[in-house]
Design a protein around this motif. Structure first.
Motif, PDB file in Angstrom:
ATOM      1  N   ILE A  40      40.051  40.659  43.037  1.00 55.06           N
ATOM      2  CA  ILE A  40      41.126  39.978  42.309  1.00 55.06           C
ATOM      3  C   ILE A  40      42.445  40.135  43.051  1.00 55.06           C
ATOM      4  O   ILE A  40      43.203  39.174  43.206  1.00 55.06           O
ATOM      5  N   LYS A  41      42.717  41.341  43.531  1.00 60.02           N
ATOM      6  CA  LYS A  41      43.956  41.595  44.272  1.00 60.02           C
ATOM      7  C   LYS A  41      44.041  40.720  45.519  1.00 60.02           C
ATOM      8  O   LYS A  41      45.064  40.077  45.776  1.00 60.02           O
ATOM      9  N   ASN A  42      42.970  40.654  46.287  1.00 64.07           N
ATOM     10  CA  ASN A  42      42.956  39.846  47.507  1.00 64.07           C
ATOM     11  C   ASN A  42      43.100  38.360  47.198  1.00 64.07           C
ATOM     12  O   ASN A  42      43.788  37.634  47.915  1.00 64.07           O
ATOM     13  N   ALA A  43      42.470  37.884  46.124  1.00 66.24           N
ATOM     14  CA  ALA A  43      42.561  36.471  45.769  1.00 66.24           C
ATOM     15  C   ALA A  43      43.972  36.092  45.349  1.00 66.24           C
ATOM     16  O   ALA A  43      44.474  35.024  45.726  1.00 66.24           O
ATOM     17  N   ILE A  44      44.647  36.948  44.583  1.00 64.02           N
ATOM     18  CA  ILE A  44      46.025  36.671  44.157  1.00 64.02           C
ATOM     19  C   ILE A  44      46.951  36.657  45.371  1.00 64.02           C
ATOM     20  O   ILE A  44      47.813  35.780  45.501  1.00 64.02           O
ATOM     21  N   GLU A  45      46.788  37.621  46.250  1.00 62.41           N
ATOM     22  CA  GLU A  45      47.649  37.673  47.434  1.00 62.41           C
ATOM     23  C   GLU A  45      47.443  36.482  48.353  1.00 62.41           C
ATOM     24  O   GLU A  45      48.397  35.959  48.927  1.00 62.41           O
ATOM     25  N   GLN A  46      46.209  36.001  48.483  1.00 60.68           N
ATOM     26  CA  GLN A  46      45.948  34.843  49.343  1.00 60.68           C
ATOM     27  C   GLN A  46      46.458  33.549  48.716  1.00 60.68           C
ATOM     28  O   GLN A  46      47.057  32.718  49.393  1.00 60.68           O
ATOM     29  N   ASN A  47      46.221  33.354  47.418  1.00 58.13           N
ATOM     30  CA  ASN A  47      46.581  32.089  46.778  1.00 58.13           C
ATOM     31  C   ASN A  47      48.074  31.924  46.564  1.00 58.13           C
ATOM     32  O   ASN A  47      48.596  30.821  46.715  1.00 58.13           O
ATOM     33  N   PHE A  48      48.771  32.997  46.199  1.00 63.48           N
ATOM     34  CA  PHE A  48      50.164  32.872  45.802  1.00 63.48           C
ATOM     35  C   PHE A  48      51.145  33.484  46.793  1.00 63.48           C
ATOM     36  O   PHE A  48      52.350  33.329  46.639  1.00 63.48           O
ATOM     37  N   GLY A  49      50.672  34.195  47.800  1.00 64.76           N
ATOM     38  CA  GLY A  49      51.556  34.762  48.815  1.00 64.76           C
ATOM     39  C   GLY A  49      52.472  35.850  48.287  1.00 64.76           C
ATOM     40  O   GLY A  49      53.629  35.930  48.690  1.00 64.76           O
ATOM     41  N   VAL A  50      51.989  36.679  47.384  1.00 60.51           N
ATOM     42  CA  VAL A  50      52.768  37.780  46.821  1.00 60.51           C
ATOM     43  C   VAL A  50      52.030  39.085  47.100  1.00 60.51           C
ATOM     44  O   VAL A  50      50.867  39.082  47.495  1.00 60.51           O
ATOM     45  N   SER A  51      52.713  40.225  46.888  1.00 57.52           N
ATOM     46  CA  SER A  51      52.051  41.513  47.057  1.00 57.52           C
ATOM     47  C   SER A  51      51.795  42.127  45.682  1.00 57.52           C
ATOM     48  O   SER A  51      52.684  42.206  44.849  1.00 57.52           O
ATOM     49  N   VAL A  52      50.566  42.559  45.470  1.00 55.86           N
ATOM     50  CA  VAL A  52      50.112  43.092  44.195  1.00 55.86           C
ATOM     51  C   VAL A  52      50.147  44.615  44.259  1.00 55.86           C
ATOM     52  O   VAL A  52      49.647  45.212  45.217  1.00 55.86           O
ATOM     53  N   THR A  53      50.742  45.249  43.226  1.00 50.41           N
ATOM     54  CA  THR A  53      50.780  46.714  43.193  1.00 50.41           C
ATOM     55  C   THR A  53      49.620  47.285  42.400  1.00 50.41           C
ATOM     56  O   THR A  53      49.082  48.329  42.763  1.00 50.41           O
ATOM     57  N   SER A  54      49.215  46.640  41.296  1.00 53.72           N
ATOM     58  CA  SER A  54      48.081  47.147  40.531  1.00 53.72           C
ATOM     59  C   SER A  54      47.386  46.019  39.789  1.00 53.72           C
ATOM     60  O   SER A  54      47.989  44.983  39.500  1.00 53.72           O
ATOM     61  N   VAL A  55      46.118  46.252  39.480  1.00 53.74           N
ATOM     62  CA  VAL A  55      45.304  45.299  38.731  1.00 53.74           C
ATOM     63  C   VAL A  55      44.612  46.054  37.603  1.00 53.74           C
ATOM     64  O   VAL A  55      43.930  47.044  37.855  1.00 53.74           O
ATOM     65  N   ASN A  56      44.794  45.611  36.373  1.00 60.65           N
ATOM     66  CA  ASN A  56      44.080  46.154  35.219  1.00 60.65           C
ATOM     67  C   ASN A  56      43.161  45.064  34.693  1.00 60.65           C
ATOM     68  O   ASN A  56      43.575  43.911  34.564  1.00 60.65           O
ATOM     69  N   THR A  57      41.912  45.421  34.387  1.00 63.07           N
ATOM     70  CA  THR A  57      40.962  44.440  33.890  1.00 63.07           C
ATOM     71  C   THR A  57      40.484  44.845  32.506  1.00 63.07           C
ATOM     72  O   THR A  57      40.484  46.028  32.156  1.00 63.07           O
ATOM     73  N   LEU A  58      40.076  43.854  31.727  1.00 68.41           N
ATOM     74  CA  LEU A  58      39.482  44.100  30.425  1.00 68.41           C
ATOM     75  C   LEU A  58      38.422  43.056  30.176  1.00 68.41           C
ATOM     76  O   LEU A  58      38.497  41.938  30.664  1.00 68.41           O
ATOM     77  N   ILE A  59      37.400  43.452  29.420  1.00 69.60           N
ATOM     78  CA  ILE A  59      36.304  42.554  29.090  1.00 69.60           C
ATOM     79  C   ILE A  59      36.356  42.289  27.594  1.00 69.60           C
ATOM     80  O   ILE A  59      36.321  43.217  26.792  1.00 69.60           O
TER      81      ILE A  59
END
Length: 96
Positions: A40-59
């Motif tokens: 998810i982190k890599n996909a967000i950084e590639q699509n939007f050109g931003v740097s991600v500090t953390s990812v929280n997931t929930l189901i």
């Protein structure tokens, strides 16, 4: 899962998600259940050109509901996985 098409479904624009993006620089996305946090982190950084500090997931587990089309028989909502992504200060995503 290297392609970002197989990871991100859509950005969620609910009232809570809008408050998170305005106050805490966090964005909420609906993702496929097999996606990991690093994917998810890599996909967000590639699509939007931003740097991600953390990812929280929930189901969000399926709920049993009455199905009106099948004479009141029990049906289920679908399983959903959400990702709350925190961006570096100064970065933003334009979802509108």
């Amino acid at each position: 899962m290297s392609e970002s098409v197989k990871i991100l479904k859509e950005a969620l624009l609910t009232e809570k998600a809008t408050m998170l993006s305005a106050n805490l620089n966090q964005y909420v996305f609906s993702v496929y259940p097999s996606a990991s946090k690093t994917n998810i982190k890599n996909a967000i950084e590639q699509n939007f050109g931003v740097s991600v500090t953390s990812v929280n997931t929930l189901i969000q587990k399926p709920k049993a509901k009455r199905d009106r089309m099948r004479r009141g028989k029990k049906g289920y909502t679908s399983l959903a996985k959400k990702a709350i992504v925190t961006l570096k200060a100064g970065d933003s995503i334009d979802l509108a």
